[in-house]
Write a protein that holds these residues in place. Sequence first.
Motif, mmCIF file in Angstrom:
data_model
loop_
_atom_site.group_PDB
_atom_site.id
_atom_site.type_symbol
_atom_site.label_atom_id
_atom_site.label_comp_id
_atom_site.label_asym_id
_atom_site.label_seq_id
_atom_site.Cartn_x
_atom_site.Cartn_y
_atom_site.Cartn_z
ATOM 1 N N ASP A 164 1.102 -11.688 -12.689
ATOM 2 C CA ASP A 164 2.266 -11.957 -11.848
ATOM 3 C C ASP A 164 2.764 -10.715 -11.124
ATOM 4 O O ASP A 164 3.388 -10.810 -10.064
ATOM 5 N N THR A 165 2.525 -9.526 -11.684
ATOM 6 C CA THR A 165 3.022 -8.303 -11.060
ATOM 7 C C THR A 165 2.009 -7.666 -10.120
ATOM 8 O O THR A 165 2.385 -6.900 -9.244
ATOM 9 N N ALA A 166 0.723 -7.955 -10.314
ATOM 10 C CA ALA A 166 -0.322 -7.393 -9.449
ATOM 11 C C ALA A 166 -1.378 -8.475 -9.222
ATOM 12 O O ALA A 166 -2.287 -8.640 -10.025
ATOM 13 N N VAL A 167 -1.265 -9.201 -8.117
ATOM 14 C CA VAL A 167 -2.151 -10.335 -7.878
ATOM 15 C C VAL A 167 -3.564 -9.892 -7.502
ATOM 16 O O VAL A 167 -4.544 -10.558 -7.825
ATOM 17 N N LYS A 168 -3.702 -8.762 -6.791
ATOM 18 C CA LYS A 168 -5.006 -8.220 -6.408
ATOM 19 C C LYS A 168 -4.946 -6.693 -6.526
ATOM 20 O O LYS A 168 -4.875 -5.992 -5.523
ATOM 21 N N PRO A 169 -4.981 -6.175 -7.741
ATOM 22 C CA PRO A 169 -4.783 -4.731 -7.937
ATOM 23 C C PRO A 169 -5.815 -3.860 -7.237
ATOM 24 O O PRO A 169 -5.480 -2.789 -6.728
ATOM 25 N N LEU A 170 -7.085 -4.290 -7.190
ATOM 26 C CA LEU A 170 -8.119 -3.473 -6.543
ATOM 27 C C LEU A 170 -7.833 -3.328 -5.059
ATOM 28 O O LEU A 170 -7.852 -2.216 -4.511
ATOM 29 N N LEU A 171 -7.543 -4.441 -4.381
ATOM 30 C CA LEU A 171 -7.230 -4.400 -2.955
ATOM 31 C C LEU A 171 -5.966 -3.589 -2.708
ATOM 32 O O LEU A 171 -5.921 -2.747 -1.795
ATOM 33 N N GLY A 172 -4.947 -3.817 -3.511
ATOM 34 C CA GLY A 172 -3.693 -3.098 -3.335
ATOM 35 C C GLY A 172 -3.850 -1.594 -3.513
ATOM 36 O O GLY A 172 -3.310 -0.800 -2.737
ATOM 37 N N ASN A 173 -4.612 -1.202 -4.520
ATOM 38 C CA ASN A 173 -4.798 0.233 -4.773
ATOM 39 C C ASN A 173 -5.651 0.893 -3.686
ATOM 40 O O ASN A 173 -5.433 2.063 -3.343
ATOM 41 N N LEU A 174 -6.623 0.168 -3.144
ATOM 42 C CA LEU A 174 -7.417 0.723 -2.039
ATOM 43 C C LEU A 174 -6.551 0.916 -0.792
ATOM 44 O O LEU A 174 -6.679 1.924 -0.085
ATOM 45 N N LEU A 175 -5.671 -0.046 -0.530
ATOM 46 C CA LEU A 175 -4.756 0.093 0.605
ATOM 47 C C LEU A 175 -3.811 1.277 0.396
ATOM 48 O O LEU A 175 -3.523 2.036 1.329
ATOM 49 N N GLU A 176 -3.341 1.456 -0.843
ATOM 50 C CA GLU A 176 -2.449 2.574 -1.136
ATOM 51 C C GLU A 176 -3.188 3.902 -0.991
ATOM 52 O O GLU A 176 -2.625 4.896 -0.503
ATOM 53 N N LEU A 177 -4.458 3.942 -1.385
ATOM 54 C CA LEU A 177 -5.252 5.162 -1.231
ATOM 55 C C LEU A 177 -5.414 5.501 0.256
ATOM 56 O O LEU A 177 -5.344 6.675 0.648
ATOM 57 N N GLY A 178 -5.618 4.469 1.079
ATOM 58 C CA GLY A 178 -5.693 4.697 2.522
ATOM 59 C C GLY A 178 -4.384 5.223 3.079
ATOM 60 O O GLY A 178 -4.369 6.095 3.956
ATOM 61 N N ALA A 179 -3.268 4.701 2.565
ATOM 62 C CA ALA A 179 -1.956 5.188 3.000
ATOM 63 C C ALA A 179 -1.779 6.655 2.643
ATOM 64 O O ALA A 179 -1.235 7.444 3.433
ATOM 65 N N MET A 180 -2.244 7.063 1.465
ATOM 66 C CA MET A 180 -2.118 8.457 1.062
ATOM 67 C C MET A 180 -2.984 9.372 1.927
ATOM 68 O O MET A 180 -2.607 10.518 2.210
ATOM 69 N N ALA A 181 -4.150 8.873 2.369
ATOM 70 C CA ALA A 181 -4.986 9.660 3.270
ATOM 71 C C ALA A 181 -4.262 9.890 4.596
ATOM 72 O O ALA A 181 -4.298 10.990 5.160
ATOM 73 N N CYS A 182 -3.590 8.856 5.093
ATOM 74 C CA CYS A 182 -2.803 9.000 6.329
ATOM 75 C C CYS A 182 -1.682 10.018 6.135
ATOM 76 O O CYS A 182 -1.412 10.841 7.018
ATOM 77 N N ALA A 183 -1.022 9.967 4.968
ATOM 78 C CA ALA A 183 0.062 10.909 4.690
ATOM 79 C C ALA A 183 -0.455 12.342 4.643
ATOM 80 O O ALA A 183 0.207 13.267 5.136
ATOM 81 N N ALA A 184 -1.640 12.537 4.064
ATOM 82 C CA ALA A 184 -2.197 13.889 3.958
ATOM 83 C C ALA A 184 -2.517 14.460 5.334
ATOM 84 O O ALA A 184 -2.209 15.626 5.619
#
Length: 310
Positions: A164-184
């Motif tokens: 219920d708290t993470a419906v697609k954790p792999l997809l979500g974490n990959l998107l977050e990793l991409g966001a961190m690359a943009c931030a860097a």
Amino acid sequence: MRNGPMIRVLNRPGGLLVTDPGRILPVAALFTAVGLWGGSFAAMRLCVQAMSPWSVMWLRMAIALVVILPFAGRLKTDAYRKGDWKLLLPMVLFQPCLYFLLESNALRFTTSSQAGVISASVPLMVAIGAWMMLAEPLKRKTLVGLFLSVCGVAVLSLSGSPDDTAVKPLLGNLLELGAMACAAVNMVMVKRLCDRYNPWLLTALQVFAGTVFFSPGLVLLLREARVGWTPPLVFSIVFLGAVVTLGAFGLYNWGMSRIPASKASVFINLVPVTAVAIGWMVMGESLSGLQGVAAAAVIIGVGISQRRTR
């Protein structure tokens, strides 16, 4: 003794730690910024559960723009030089546009705790970005830390099971990793531009660009008649717009203008601690035993890359 500002030198294992009173305010600004970022994950997750990510992002940007507009006339704009658009345009494109687009969607699929842990990879990405864009040396310990952190992020993502708290954790974490690359990438560009530009002017440009980029969110917001404007939702939106989008990014840009980018990025290590703590207290989230080990690997990897040599 030479005349000048007093500098304290403290003995510490593995080397010397030099503290300069002139850096107290920049360090305080960086501490405040990363603390606010850590709290933003839970607030953002609450918002994207109630409305579309585009609507949330437009509201964040619009609120920040309204707050900074009265001060826009005081920001000097005569620093522009021919060709600066080649840095200014990617700066606002990577952050806030692509960064927030990726992160807002990431928090639809993963928990704020896991997203916060992944944010610890930013210092390593900044080191690699500085090596590629600024020709700064890339040390062996940085590569070791990068490998360990990437392994930790991979285990953290693959070990998460949908709930219920993470419906697609792999997809979500990959998107977050991409966001961190943009931030860097954005941090490296901001560091270069801060040599001549007021950091608050750069923040204002980011807010304005984000408001325009996420303007379709206004149309979606008008169509979302079923949004329940509860006090927690309203507080979260105002907090994200006025405090995080404007305050945190402005303070971080200002602090980074006075401290080397590689040093300023180390403060991002505090984000996972805050994000996990607030995710547990506010959202009822938790990490499994294996995910806890993976999270520790991410932070240890960053620590190895930033460890001082004798």
